[in-house]
Design an enzyme around this catalytic site. Sequence first.
Site, PDB file in Angstrom:
ATOM      1  CD  GLU A   1      -6.998  -0.806   6.577  1.00 56.40           C
ATOM      2  OE1 GLU A   1      -6.818  -0.142   5.554  1.00 56.40           O
ATOM      3  OE2 GLU A   1      -7.604  -0.368   7.578  1.00 56.40           O
TER       4      GLU A   1
ATOM      5  CG  ASP B   1      -8.890   2.188   2.889  1.00 49.72           C
ATOM      6  OD1 ASP B   1      -8.671   1.238   3.662  1.00 49.72           O
ATOM      7  OD2 ASP B   1      -8.087   3.126   2.726  1.00 49.72           O
TER       8      ASP B   1
ATOM      9  CD  GLU C   1      -2.832   1.374   2.340  1.00 45.77           C
ATOM     10  OE1 GLU C   1      -2.991   0.402   3.091  1.00 45.77           O
ATOM     11  OE2 GLU C   1      -3.508   2.428   2.411  1.00 45.77           O
TER      12      GLU C   1
ATOM     13  CD  GLU D   1      -6.009   0.682  -0.046  1.00 47.19           C
ATOM     14  OE1 GLU D   1      -6.160   1.487   0.905  1.00 47.19           O
ATOM     15  OE2 GLU D   1      -5.267  -0.306  -0.003  1.00 47.19           O
TER      16      GLU D   1
ATOM     17  CG  ASN E   1      -4.711   5.202   0.698  1.00 47.36           C
ATOM     18  OD1 ASN E   1      -5.622   4.524   1.154  1.00 47.36           O
ATOM     19  ND2 ASN E   1      -3.437   4.927   0.925  1.00 47.36           N
TER      20      ASN E   1
END
Length: 515
Positions: free
Chosen positions: A460, A403, A286, A373, A341
Amino acid sequence: MLVLAVLIAAVVLLIWNGSEIFQQLSFARKGLEADLKVAVTALTLNVALILFGWRRYVDLIHEAEARKEGEARAALIASTDGMTGLLNRKGFADRGEELRQQAVEQGQQLIIFSLQLNRFKAINDRHGYDVGDKALRMIAASLEQLSADSHLVARLAGDEFAIALAAPAEKVLEAEQHGGRLLRAVTRPMEAEGRLVQVGAYVGIAASNPAEGQIPDLLRRADIALDRAKSSCSARPVWFDESMERALIVHSEIEQGIRYGLDHGQFIPYFEPQVDLLTGEIIGFEVLARWNHALSGLVEPDRFIPVAEEHGLIGRLSEQVILAALTQAASWDPSIKLSVNISPTQLTDSWLAQRIVRLLAEAGFPAERLVVEITESSLFADLELARAIVTSLKNQGIRLALDDFGTGFSSLAHLRSLPFDVIKIDRSFVSTLSTDPESAAIVRAVTTLAEAIRVPVTVEGIEDAATHAAVAGFGCAVGQGWYFGKPMSGDQAAALLRSRQATPADEQPAARQAG
Ligand code: C2E
Ligand code: CA
Ligand code: CA
């Protein structure tokens, strides 16, 4: 007085000239006809001159009066809001200065209320401007009704109002109750042009010794308090305090810093490993933004992402970070995926998909290896636009992750509204997995649900072996967290991948030594 003087002067002039005329008449009687004519002409001329002078004098007086009236009317128009008849910003500043001086003389405090309507635009949009204008006039009237003659009530802009008053120091705290009354008055349902309308409102209050600051300073403080009322959705008036001003200064320094940082390439990608929970293989990273600040070192995103979002800088910032990440990762193992993101505000940019595709092309990174995400809150602003952007991205082969699932307004409707390829279970459930049975139940339920709709789950925030074992036991496919590796630089991530390639799969350690 002046009129009397002019009249006396006229009479004196007549008598003076008249005596001369009588003398001339006596000559006439003696037979001097020509002189008589001259005398009559002189008399007529004198009378005409006096009358003309008088008329001119009266005209001048009228002109002066009309000019004075005109100036007064112009001054009133310049300081009044045409729509509501309240003071406008200029009028508020001018009359405010008079109020301030009075307050100084009487040893009183000055109090300013800054009031802003909420959802007022919706009234215009839904019912038209006539209804909106009428509602504004009714709101202005109720503010005036609640105010004493000595208070100043102003409409500063579309839906912004301000009220200023002077009060003895011991009465200052009562201002909060007055602010509450103002709020209740403007938020009452009202009938405007036959429609029932209702608006929300926020109020900020500032008070100060009038000798220490001018009206615009005090209004600025009331506005800062108003901003706090808005951001905290406060249903009550909010008082200004010094810490708000300091926070604002820090905020504006961060904003300036971000602009500088963007121009000088200070925003860089960090990479957090994502691991196949069964085999322990790294399957991707990520991408997390870091601010490589000249003085503060590496700054975490919580400090700058919200400010960048607020000032419309998040798009530029994200693009810099994503481009750098894609460029670095283009030369890594081709099975490695990158997740990036995207903020809610970016999903309101109808060119977002094109921008991402351009970045992929620039970096030479295959679209199939990119995961975007987005959080559920991104979908609220404009679901249709979000759907259009996501469809464009998916058409390019880019994958989509939901997310922070489980926070906010998670719902099945959201899950089904867009074609998500991955659901990411939020760290808040995972960190309490071993201590809170409810968290464990939620992670298990979400995993089962995701399985049913054939969408794999990424977990996560896995910080220890026990959590790893637990989520793997629930059937979660992929995980990330400090147990596998903290976010690391591009060079560290590349080195980690190289070291894993050099080690046989069954002897591979978790990535946790890195970072
Ligand atoms: P996120 O997308 O939920 O990212 C995960 C955050 O959790 C990261 O924080 C990561 O460092 C942290 N984290 C990961 N594993 C663990 C763990 O095991 N324990 C703990 N305590 N924390 C863990 P980070 O890097 O501070 O990022 C915070 C948030 O900032 C991200 O939350 C994301 O919403 C946002 N963000 C980061 N980079 C970007 C970016 O480039 N663009 C945008 N739009 N947002 C970003
Ligand atoms: Ca994320
Ligand atoms: Ca997350």
